[in-house]
Design a protein around this motif. Structure first.
Motif, mmCIF file in Angstrom:
data_model
loop_
_atom_site.group_PDB
_atom_site.id
_atom_site.type_symbol
_atom_site.label_atom_id
_atom_site.label_comp_id
_atom_site.label_asym_id
_atom_site.label_seq_id
_atom_site.Cartn_x
_atom_site.Cartn_y
_atom_site.Cartn_z
ATOM 1 N N LEU A 1 7.358 3.871 -0.488
ATOM 2 C CA LEU A 1 6.253 3.606 0.432
ATOM 3 C C LEU A 1 6.588 4.099 1.844
ATOM 4 O O LEU A 1 5.760 4.735 2.505
ATOM 5 C CB LEU A 1 5.950 2.110 0.464
ATOM 6 C CG LEU A 1 5.472 1.495 -0.853
ATOM 7 C CD1 LEU A 1 5.455 -0.017 -0.748
ATOM 8 C CD2 LEU A 1 4.120 2.041 -1.251
ATOM 9 N N VAL B 1 7.759 -3.824 5.687
ATOM 10 C CA VAL B 1 7.105 -3.765 4.376
ATOM 11 C C VAL B 1 7.212 -5.153 3.752
ATOM 12 O O VAL B 1 8.291 -5.706 3.633
ATOM 13 C CB VAL B 1 7.767 -2.720 3.446
ATOM 14 C CG1 VAL B 1 7.094 -2.725 2.080
ATOM 15 C CG2 VAL B 1 7.746 -1.336 4.051
ATOM 16 N N PHE C 1 -1.787 8.117 0.696
ATOM 17 C CA PHE C 1 -1.684 7.325 -0.535
ATOM 18 C C PHE C 1 -2.725 7.752 -1.561
ATOM 19 O O PHE C 1 -2.434 7.846 -2.749
ATOM 20 C CB PHE C 1 -1.813 5.836 -0.222
ATOM 21 C CG PHE C 1 -0.613 5.288 0.492
ATOM 22 C CD1 PHE C 1 0.555 5.012 -0.201
ATOM 23 C CD2 PHE C 1 -0.634 5.077 1.858
ATOM 24 C CE1 PHE C 1 1.678 4.529 0.446
ATOM 25 C CE2 PHE C 1 0.483 4.594 2.523
ATOM 26 C CZ PHE C 1 1.644 4.316 1.807
ATOM 27 N N VAL D 1 -1.530 -1.558 0.915
ATOM 28 C CA VAL D 1 -1.413 -0.580 -0.163
ATOM 29 C C VAL D 1 -1.402 -1.335 -1.481
ATOM 30 O O VAL D 1 -0.574 -2.237 -1.689
ATOM 31 C CB VAL D 1 -0.125 0.265 -0.025
ATOM 32 C CG1 VAL D 1 -0.005 1.236 -1.190
ATOM 33 C CG2 VAL D 1 -0.127 1.002 1.298
ATOM 34 N N GLU E 1 10.190 0.011 -2.195
ATOM 35 C CA GLU E 1 9.887 -0.010 -0.770
ATOM 36 C C GLU E 1 10.198 1.334 -0.119
ATOM 37 O O GLU E 1 9.445 1.815 0.721
ATOM 38 C CB GLU E 1 10.716 -1.123 -0.115
ATOM 39 C CG GLU E 1 10.433 -1.356 1.321
ATOM 40 C CD GLU E 1 11.198 -2.537 1.883
ATOM 41 O OE1 GLU E 1 11.816 -2.360 2.950
ATOM 42 O OE2 GLU E 1 11.179 -3.616 1.267
ATOM 43 N N PHE F 1 -2.567 4.679 -6.372
ATOM 44 C CA PHE F 1 -2.507 4.028 -5.066
ATOM 45 C C PHE F 1 -3.909 3.830 -4.510
ATOM 46 O O PHE F 1 -4.772 4.684 -4.670
ATOM 47 C CB PHE F 1 -1.725 4.875 -4.060
ATOM 48 C CG PHE F 1 -0.242 4.918 -4.301
ATOM 49 C CD1 PHE F 1 0.604 3.983 -3.719
ATOM 50 C CD2 PHE F 1 0.308 5.911 -5.104
ATOM 51 C CE1 PHE F 1 1.967 4.041 -3.931
ATOM 52 C CE2 PHE F 1 1.668 5.962 -5.315
ATOM 53 C CZ PHE F 1 2.508 5.027 -4.730
ATOM 54 N N THR G 1 -1.121 -0.936 -5.658
ATOM 55 C CA THR G 1 -0.614 0.012 -6.650
ATOM 56 C C THR G 1 -0.798 -0.539 -8.054
ATOM 57 O O THR G 1 -0.871 -1.749 -8.261
ATOM 58 C CB THR G 1 0.884 0.313 -6.421
ATOM 59 O OG1 THR G 1 1.640 -0.883 -6.603
ATOM 60 C CG2 THR G 1 1.128 0.863 -5.023
ATOM 61 N N TYR H 1 1.110 -4.417 -1.125
ATOM 62 C CA TYR H 1 2.123 -4.317 -0.074
ATOM 63 C C TYR H 1 1.417 -4.232 1.275
ATOM 64 O O TYR H 1 0.412 -3.539 1.408
ATOM 65 C CB TYR H 1 2.993 -3.068 -0.257
ATOM 66 C CG TYR H 1 3.600 -2.983 -1.631
ATOM 67 C CD1 TYR H 1 4.827 -3.564 -1.901
ATOM 68 C CD2 TYR H 1 2.922 -2.337 -2.661
ATOM 69 C CE1 TYR H 1 5.378 -3.495 -3.172
ATOM 70 C CE2 TYR H 1 3.470 -2.264 -3.929
ATOM 71 C CZ TYR H 1 4.695 -2.842 -4.182
ATOM 72 O OH TYR H 1 5.232 -2.782 -5.451
#
Length: 125
Positions: free
Chosen positions: A104, A118, A74, A93, A101, A80, A95, A54
Motif C-alpha cells: 500500500l 496505515v 489503486f 482503501v 502494508e 482495489f 481490497t 485500510y
C-alpha cells in the motif's frame, strides 16, 4: 549605482514570484498544467466485495487533482477500491484480499506522496 542594481534585482525577483503565483492559480497547486486528472473508475464498485479495509494517512496532497491521482493509483489495479478524504488527508482503501502494508505504501510513494500512517480499519468493512 549599487542601489539601482539592488532595486533591479528585487524587481526581477518580484516578477518571477508573481508569474509563479499566477501559474499556480491557473494550473492548480501541484503543477498539473491546467489539465484535470481523468478519474479511473473501478470495474466493481460494490463495497461488500472488498472485505479488507485500510485507512492510510497521506502527506503532500493539496488539491482535487492529487486526490484523483491517489484514487487512480489503486483503481488501475485489480481488487482495489479507494476513496480519498482530502480535508483529513487520508484514503480509505478496500481490497478483496489481505494486502501487505508495504505494498500500500509503495503504491502511494510511486505517485510522489508520503505515507504518514496505515491502519487496518475493520469498523468500515
Amino acid at each position: 549605482m549599487a542601489t539601482a542594481i539592488i532595486c533591479m534585482i528585487l524587481i526581477i525577483i518580484c516578477i518571477f514570484g508573481v508569474r509563479s503565483y499566477m501559474k499556480k492559480l491557473s494550473h492548480g497547486c501541484c503543477g498539473s498544467g491546467g489539465d484535470s486528472e481523468v478519474r479511473i473508475r473501478p470495474a466493481d464498485r460494490d463495497i461488500s466485495h472488498y472485505p479488507f479495509v485500510y485507512r492510510i494517512g497521506i502527506d503532500g496532497m493539496t488539491c482535487q487533482n492529487c486526490a484523483v491521482r491517489i484514487e487512480n493509483a489503486f483503481h488501475e489495479r485489480e481488487g482495489f477500491l479507494a476513496k480519498v478524504n482530502l480535508q483529513h488527508a487520508w484514503v480509505i482503501v478496500r481490497t478483496r484480499e489481505n494486502v501487505q502494508e508495504e505494498q500500500l505504501k509503495q503504491i502511494i510513494r510511486e505517485k510522489g506522496y508520503y505515507v504518514r500512517s496505515v491502519e487496518t480499519d475493520q469498523s468500515k468493512g
